[in-house]
Design a protein around this motif. Structure first.
Motif, PDB file in Angstrom:
ATOM      1  N   VAL A  72      30.537   9.250 -12.870  1.00 53.32           N
ATOM      2  CA  VAL A  72      30.830   8.962 -14.281  1.00 53.32           C
ATOM      3  C   VAL A  72      30.328   7.553 -14.593  1.00 53.32           C
ATOM      4  CG1 VAL A  72      32.659   8.628 -16.001  1.00 53.32           C
ATOM      5  CG2 VAL A  72      32.877  10.433 -14.273  1.00 53.32           C
ATOM      6  N   ARG A  73      29.585   7.438 -15.692  1.00 53.16           N
ATOM      7  CA  ARG A  73      29.054   6.133 -16.088  1.00 53.16           C
ATOM      8  C   ARG A  73      30.132   5.436 -16.921  1.00 53.16           C
ATOM      9  NH1 ARG A  73      23.301   5.129 -16.679  1.00 53.16           N
ATOM     10  NH2 ARG A  73      22.798   7.317 -16.976  1.00 53.16           N
ATOM     11  N   HIS A  74      31.079   4.857 -16.233  1.00 52.03           N
ATOM     12  CA  HIS A  74      32.244   4.307 -16.932  1.00 52.03           C
ATOM     13  C   HIS A  74      32.048   2.841 -17.317  1.00 52.03           C
ATOM     14  CE1 HIS A  74      36.317   3.625 -18.119  1.00 52.03           C
ATOM     15  NE2 HIS A  74      36.597   2.841 -17.104  1.00 52.03           N
ATOM     16  N   LEU A  75      31.560   2.059 -16.373  1.00 47.98           N
ATOM     17  CA  LEU A  75      31.373   0.628 -16.626  1.00 47.98           C
ATOM     18  C   LEU A  75      30.407   0.365 -17.763  1.00 47.98           C
ATOM     19  CD1 LEU A  75      30.893  -1.377 -13.342  1.00 47.98           C
ATOM     20  CD2 LEU A  75      32.646  -1.605 -15.079  1.00 47.98           C
ATOM     21  N   ILE A  76      29.244   0.968 -17.646  1.00 48.55           N
ATOM     22  CA  ILE A  76      28.188   0.722 -18.616  1.00 48.55           C
ATOM     23  C   ILE A  76      28.580   1.256 -19.982  1.00 48.55           C
ATOM     24  CG2 ILE A  76      25.843   1.479 -19.218  1.00 48.55           C
ATOM     25  CD1 ILE A  76      26.051  -0.813 -17.193  1.00 48.55           C
ATOM     26  N   ARG A  77      29.230   2.425 -19.976  1.00 44.45           N
ATOM     27  CA  ARG A  77      29.584   3.054 -21.236  1.00 44.45           C
ATOM     28  C   ARG A  77      30.555   2.189 -22.037  1.00 44.45           C
ATOM     29  NH1 ARG A  77      32.633   8.418 -20.278  1.00 44.45           N
ATOM     30  NH2 ARG A  77      34.179   6.876 -19.725  1.00 44.45           N
ATOM     31  N   LEU A  78      31.486   1.573 -21.326  1.00 43.50           N
ATOM     32  CA  LEU A  78      32.570   0.926 -22.058  1.00 43.50           C
ATOM     33  C   LEU A  78      32.483  -0.586 -22.190  1.00 43.50           C
ATOM     34  CD1 LEU A  78      35.511   3.021 -20.795  1.00 43.50           C
ATOM     35  CD2 LEU A  78      34.862   2.707 -23.166  1.00 43.50           C
ATOM     36  N   HIS A  79      31.883  -1.214 -21.238  1.00 47.76           N
ATOM     37  CA  HIS A  79      32.086  -2.658 -21.192  1.00 47.76           C
ATOM     38  C   HIS A  79      30.817  -3.457 -21.438  1.00 47.76           C
ATOM     39  CE1 HIS A  79      36.222  -2.261 -19.793  1.00 47.76           C
ATOM     40  NE2 HIS A  79      35.766  -1.163 -19.244  1.00 47.76           N
ATOM     41  N   HIS A  80      30.114  -3.035 -22.489  1.00 47.24           N
ATOM     42  CA  HIS A  80      28.851  -3.719 -22.773  1.00 47.24           C
ATOM     43  C   HIS A  80      29.049  -5.217 -22.865  1.00 47.24           C
ATOM     44  CE1 HIS A  80      28.314   0.316 -24.363  1.00 47.24           C
ATOM     45  NE2 HIS A  80      29.431   0.080 -25.007  1.00 47.24           N
ATOM     46  N   GLY A  81      30.075  -5.639 -23.592  1.00 48.86           N
ATOM     47  CA  GLY A  81      30.252  -7.056 -23.857  1.00 48.86           C
ATOM     48  C   GLY A  81      30.999  -7.787 -22.760  1.00 48.86           C
ATOM     49  N   ASN A  82      31.603  -7.054 -21.865  1.00 53.23           N
ATOM     50  CA  ASN A  82      32.563  -7.671 -20.962  1.00 53.23           C
ATOM     51  C   ASN A  82      31.962  -8.503 -19.838  1.00 53.23           C
ATOM     52  OD1 ASN A  82      35.213  -7.700 -21.367  1.00 53.23           O
ATOM     53  ND2 ASN A  82      35.713  -6.141 -19.857  1.00 53.23           N
ATOM     54  N   GLY A  83      31.014  -7.916 -19.157  1.00 55.20           N
ATOM     55  CA  GLY A  83      30.529  -8.564 -17.946  1.00 55.20           C
ATOM     56  C   GLY A  83      29.597  -9.723 -18.240  1.00 55.20           C
ATOM     57  N   SER A  84      29.573 -10.664 -17.330  1.00 59.68           N
ATOM     58  CA  SER A  84      28.629 -11.770 -17.439  1.00 59.68           C
ATOM     59  C   SER A  84      27.261 -11.259 -17.000  1.00 59.68           C
ATOM     60  CB  SER A  84      29.075 -12.900 -16.527  1.00 59.68           C
ATOM     61  OG  SER A  84      29.013 -12.437 -15.197  1.00 59.68           O
ATOM     62  N   ALA A  85      26.232 -12.071 -17.265  1.00 59.06           N
ATOM     63  CA  ALA A  85      24.869 -11.662 -16.894  1.00 59.06           C
ATOM     64  C   ALA A  85      24.785 -11.433 -15.390  1.00 59.06           C
ATOM     65  CB  ALA A  85      23.887 -12.730 -17.336  1.00 59.06           C
ATOM     66  N   SER A  86      25.456 -12.273 -14.603  1.00 65.50           N
ATOM     67  CA  SER A  86      25.336 -12.129 -13.150  1.00 65.50           C
ATOM     68  C   SER A  86      26.050 -10.866 -12.665  1.00 65.50           C
ATOM     69  CB  SER A  86      25.876 -13.367 -12.438  1.00 65.50           C
ATOM     70  OG  SER A  86      27.255 -13.482 -12.688  1.00 65.50           O
ATOM     71  N   GLU A  87      27.149 -10.513 -13.341  1.00 63.11           N
ATOM     72  CA  GLU A  87      27.842  -9.283 -12.958  1.00 63.11           C
ATOM     73  C   GLU A  87      26.970  -8.065 -13.254  1.00 63.11           C
ATOM     74  OE1 GLU A  87      32.574 -10.446 -13.358  1.00 63.11           O
ATOM     75  OE2 GLU A  87      31.441  -9.922 -15.145  1.00 63.11           O
ATOM     76  N   LYS A  88      26.279  -8.135 -14.389  1.00 66.22           N
ATOM     77  CA  LYS A  88      25.395  -7.016 -14.744  1.00 66.22           C
ATOM     78  C   LYS A  88      24.250  -6.898 -13.752  1.00 66.22           C
ATOM     79  CE  LYS A  88      26.426  -6.468 -19.515  1.00 66.22           C
ATOM     80  NZ  LYS A  88      26.337  -7.180 -20.755  1.00 66.22           N
ATOM     81  N   GLU A  89      23.755  -8.045 -13.368  1.00 63.58           N
ATOM     82  CA  GLU A  89      22.656  -8.056 -12.408  1.00 63.58           C
ATOM     83  C   GLU A  89      23.122  -7.448 -11.078  1.00 63.58           C
ATOM     84  OE1 GLU A  89      20.259 -11.573 -10.471  1.00 63.58           O
ATOM     85  OE2 GLU A  89      20.483 -11.846 -12.657  1.00 63.58           O
ATOM     86  N   ALA A  90      24.328  -7.831 -10.664  1.00 61.20           N
ATOM     87  CA  ALA A  90      24.886  -7.295  -9.413  1.00 61.20           C
ATOM     88  C   ALA A  90      25.001  -5.775  -9.518  1.00 61.20           C
ATOM     89  CB  ALA A  90      26.255  -7.911  -9.135  1.00 61.20           C
ATOM     90  N   TYR A  91      25.460  -5.307 -10.665  1.00 60.81           N
ATOM     91  CA  TYR A  91      25.611  -3.865 -10.886  1.00 60.81           C
ATOM     92  C   TYR A  91      24.270  -3.157 -10.718  1.00 60.81           C
ATOM     93  CZ  TYR A  91      26.417   0.505 -13.464  1.00 60.81           C
ATOM     94  OH  TYR A  91      26.496   1.820 -13.833  1.00 60.81           O
ATOM     95  N   GLU A  92      23.236  -3.692 -11.382  1.00 61.50           N
ATOM     96  CA  GLU A  92      21.906  -3.064 -11.322  1.00 61.50           C
ATOM     97  C   GLU A  92      21.396  -3.026  -9.880  1.00 61.50           C
ATOM     98  OE1 GLU A  92      20.601  -1.399 -13.620  1.00 61.50           O
ATOM     99  OE2 GLU A  92      21.855  -2.062 -15.296  1.00 61.50           O
ATOM    100  N   LYS A  93      21.670  -4.083  -9.173  1.00 60.24           N
ATOM    101  CA  LYS A  93      21.223  -4.189  -7.782  1.00 60.24           C
ATOM    102  C   LYS A  93      21.887  -3.118  -6.915  1.00 60.24           C
ATOM    103  CE  LYS A  93      19.906  -8.421  -5.461  1.00 60.24           C
ATOM    104  NZ  LYS A  93      20.332  -9.813  -5.378  1.00 60.24           N
ATOM    105  N   ILE A  94      23.204  -3.007  -7.075  1.00 60.54           N
ATOM    106  CA  ILE A  94      23.957  -2.027  -6.283  1.00 60.54           C
ATOM    107  C   ILE A  94      23.486  -0.624  -6.628  1.00 60.54           C
ATOM    108  CG2 ILE A  94      26.256  -1.025  -5.908  1.00 60.54           C
ATOM    109  CD1 ILE A  94      27.347  -3.901  -6.431  1.00 60.54           C
ATOM    110  N   LEU A  95      23.302  -0.406  -7.929  1.00 58.31           N
ATOM    111  CA  LEU A  95      22.854   0.909  -8.376  1.00 58.31           C
ATOM    112  C   LEU A  95      21.515   1.252  -7.734  1.00 58.31           C
ATOM    113  CD1 LEU A  95      23.359   3.311 -10.212  1.00 58.31           C
ATOM    114  CD2 LEU A  95      22.261   2.053 -12.074  1.00 58.31           C
TER     115      LEU A  95
END
Ligand code: WT7
Length: 692
Positions: free
Chosen positions: A225-248
């Motif tokens: 389920v794409r839960h993080l991306i779907r809901l928390h566009h504004g929430n994460g910092s740039a580095s958190e988003k980068e970490a997410y993309e990396k893990i993905l």
């Protein structure tokens, strides 16, 4: 003697069971003729084939007579998902099944019965398309989001066995459950915010799949389920988003992983149910107990269904206009029975909460109750104690006048927390139901009923319909009248577990071997002069107050002599904890038994003081006096250790096993994987040297 709280007048008038005599009559019927009692209740459900009276209950509870076996309504054919959804559609299609309240204040949505039905049918088709068949086991590892409930019900619909793994468990714990369950299909989410903390579930799941694969159990399909991306566009910092993309990027495997939304796009909204034999397996849920490797507790279709629905209806005195909220995670049995199945089987409207009581601030629970006008609320003593710390002002700000029934579950509730819950949350107008049960029991086995039972703070009161509790001594003899000992059950009720998945011998050994003829809970209990039952805690948390204690006993003054404190009898450490937390500078306490060269066993107490307070010699003295006065001189703590944090499981239970080992200076703490925060261990070990 403790005070008695009569059921609130408002509730009493209209309750399903509104007088103790009515409860007693129905209880007598339920144990006198179980087939008749449960047969009447079964009529309220949809059956493809109605169970016959002849085969309503067959069982063997006595290991000396052969293998343990429990069968309810064996020739009945039904489906639990059909009874949760399809059955309600004509009348309740547009009624809200769940108000989903996310971690963040702005995340909310509603899902009606017909929407839930549609999504469940679609996901059931997704599972089928991916090769899942009746009898296959599917593991679900997710936060508290509607897709978790959709996955459970989709499994039930097609006869697949679900194994829900709490979304906070580690990769090793998830892998162990994948391996034990022979899992090939997983349903997961990409991640979740718990309060301010971002959890990359993708990474945990990937690690778990790697461990399982190494052990010869590769996962074939993982629907995410794409839960993080779907809901928390504004929430994460740039580095958190980068970490997410990396893990993905590093974990994603196109052959194995697919997104939920992609799978759902082409799925049909039509899905016939798989009709199930009453005793077909419904789900596995692992419980660790205090020792050994987790056991896969297995529940079957029809008995569990009847028991979940009936306990929900009576314990919470369910009304169609209720808004009900159980704060437990679906990863625990409380969530299975009282977030998903019990409410849906009754056609209830519930709150499904993803967050924590402390985010964005410590009043989140009270704010959510006000927002949805919650009428029935169910939570754990550990949450109540944690929230008490912030004072009444946090509660008083909110309009909680909708509340009618307040439930607690999970461990004995100390009277102080009970009274706070009653007075400040319930405004002295709501009934408190202290529900005692286990993963193994499927639903409530001891509980007050809100419209009829006069309650005593700290007592789970009386048995639910069909349940026959006994108090046994060390030899397995049933004790009559006021007594303390081991609590066991004499006959099966519909919701009792049927086996430990894949290990029936272990099932028989754990629950039926020590006291042949009884199901042993592993808990201690006492019955008072009025017949009320008080759970005193796990047997492992009891100690034998004999030896020098006998001597102390003789020194008691008449005022402090308690009926249960006979020499040579079991005493529970929970009583001592309860006395310690009455001190105004104490937040929480955990007491364990510790080997003692003279006494054999002694009392070792871990005490969390209020912020800014330290336990010095004078406070320790006050604590000892308190225990002597509240219980007896022989219960006076031998050691008191200040503990800023206590080790807890992810479900909030204090891990007394760890504390026992630290008290005994045992360097090997064994399996700490179920612990919420194992980084606190060194400071606990360190604190051992500063006991007072
Ligand atoms: C153990 C079962 C049942 C759902 C939550 C926990 C303790 C549970 C109470 C209560 C005293 C309680 C017992 C029991 N427990 N409810 N109301 N009063 N103790 O499920 O993880 O299977 O734990 O929790 O010790 O055996 P579980």
């Amino acid at each position: 003697m403790s005070d008695i709280y009569e059921p609130p007048e408002g509730l009493k008038a209209s309750a399903h069971i509104h007088a103790m005599q009515d409860y007693r009559n129905r209880y007598a019927e339920s144990i006198g003729d179980p087939a008749k009692f449960w047969g009447e209740i079964a009529k309220g459900f949809h059956w493809q084939t109605t169970p016959t009276a002849d085969k309503f209950l067959t069982y063997n509870f006595d290991i000396r007579k052969g293998p343990i076996a429990i069968k309810w309504m064996e020739d009945g054919v039904t489906n639990i998902c059909y009874n949760c959804l399809d059955r309600h559609l004509p009348q309740k299609g547009s009624q809200i099944a769940f108000y989903w309240e996310g971690n963040d204040l702005e995340d909310e949505k509603t899902i009606t019965y017909s929407e839930l039905h549609r999504e469940v049918c679609k996901f059931a088709n997704v599972l089928k398309r991916n090769g899942v068949k009746k009898g296959d086991c599917v593991a679900v590892y997710m936060p508290m989001i509607p897709e978790l409930i959709i996955s459970m019900l989709a499994c039930s619909r097609i006869g697949a066995v679900h194994s829900i793994v709490f979304g906070g468990y580690s990769a090793e714990s998830l892998a162990a459950r994948i391996i034990d369950g022979g899992i090939r299909t997983l349903v997961t989410a990409d991640g979740v915010w718990r309060g301010n903390k971002l959890i990359h579930s993708l990474e945990v799941v990937d690690q778990a799949m790697a461990i399982a694969k190494k052990a010869g159990h590769p996962i074939e399909k993982n629907v995410v389920v794409r839960h993080l991306i779907r809901l928390h566009h504004g929430n994460g910092s740039a580095s958190e988003k980068e970490a997410y993309e990396k893990i993905l990027a590093s974990s994603w495997n196109n052959e194995r992983d697919s997104w939920w939304e992609d799978e759902m796009k082409e799925a049909s909204e039509q899905c016939d149910v798989e009709w199930m034999q009453a005793e077909d397996p419904s789900f596995i849920l692992y419980t660790s107990g205090s020792t050994g490797k987790p056991k896969g507790v297995l529940h079957t279709v029809a008995g569990y269904m009847l028991f979940a629905a009936t306990t929900f209806k009576f314990t919470f005195d369910f009304r169609p206009d209720d808004v009900y909220w159980c704060t437990a995670d679906i990863g625990w049995i409380t969530g299975h029975t009282y977030v998903t199945y019990g409410p849906l089987l009754n056609g209830a409207t519930s709150v499904l909460f993803e967050g924590t009581p402390f985010y964005p601030s410590n009043d989140r629970f009270w704010q959510v109750i006000q927002k949805y006008k919650v009428s029935k609320f169910y939570t754990a003593p550990t949450a109540i104690r944690a929230l008490m710390k912030f004072g009444e002002d946090f509660v008083d700000k909110y309009d909680l006048s909708s509340l009618k029934v307040l439930g607690t579950v999970g461990e004995p509730i100390n009277p102080e927390a009970w009274l706070w819950y009653h007075k400040y949350v319930g405004n002295s107008k709501a009934a408190i139901v202290d529900t005692y049960w286990q993963t193994e029991t499927g639903g409530h086995v001891l509980t007050p009923l809100p419209g009829c039972t006069p309650t005593k703070p700290g007592s789970a009161c009386f048995p639910f319909f069909g349940v026959i509790p006994v108090i046994l001594d060390e030899e397995g003899k049933e004790l009559e009248g006021p007594a303390e000992g081991y609590i066991a059950f004499k006959k099966p009720w519909p919701g009792i577990m049927r086996t430990v998945f894949g290990d029936h011998k272990r099932f028989e050994q754990i629950y039926f071997s020590r006291f042949p003829g009884y199901y042993m809970t592993g808990d201690g209990a006492k019955r008072d002069a009025d017949g009320y039952i008080w759970i005193t805690g796990r047997i492992d948390d009891m100690l034998n107050c004999s030896g020098t204690y006998c001597f102390d006993f003789l020194q008691l003054t008449p005022q402090t002599k308690m009926p249960l404190m006979h020499p040579g009898h079991l005493m529970s450490t929970a009583q001592v904890e309860s006395a310690l937390v009455e001190h105004s500078n104490v937040v929480e306490a955990a007491v364990v038994s510790c080997p003692h060269p003279v006494k054999g066993e002694c009392l070792y107490c871990y005490v969390t003081p209020m912020e800014g307070v330290h336990i010095d010699a004078s406070m320790a003295k006050e604590l000892r006096i308190l225990v002597r006065e509240k219980i007896a001189p022989f219960a006076s703590p031998d050691y008191i250790q200040e503990a800023i944090h206590l080790p807890k499981t992810r479900s909030g239970k204090i891990m007394r096993r760890i504390l026992r080992q630290i008290a005994a200076n045992d360097p090997d703490l064994g399996d700490t994987s179920t612990m919420a925060d194992s980084t606190i261990i060194p400071s606990l070990q360190e604190g051992r040297r500063k006991v007072v």
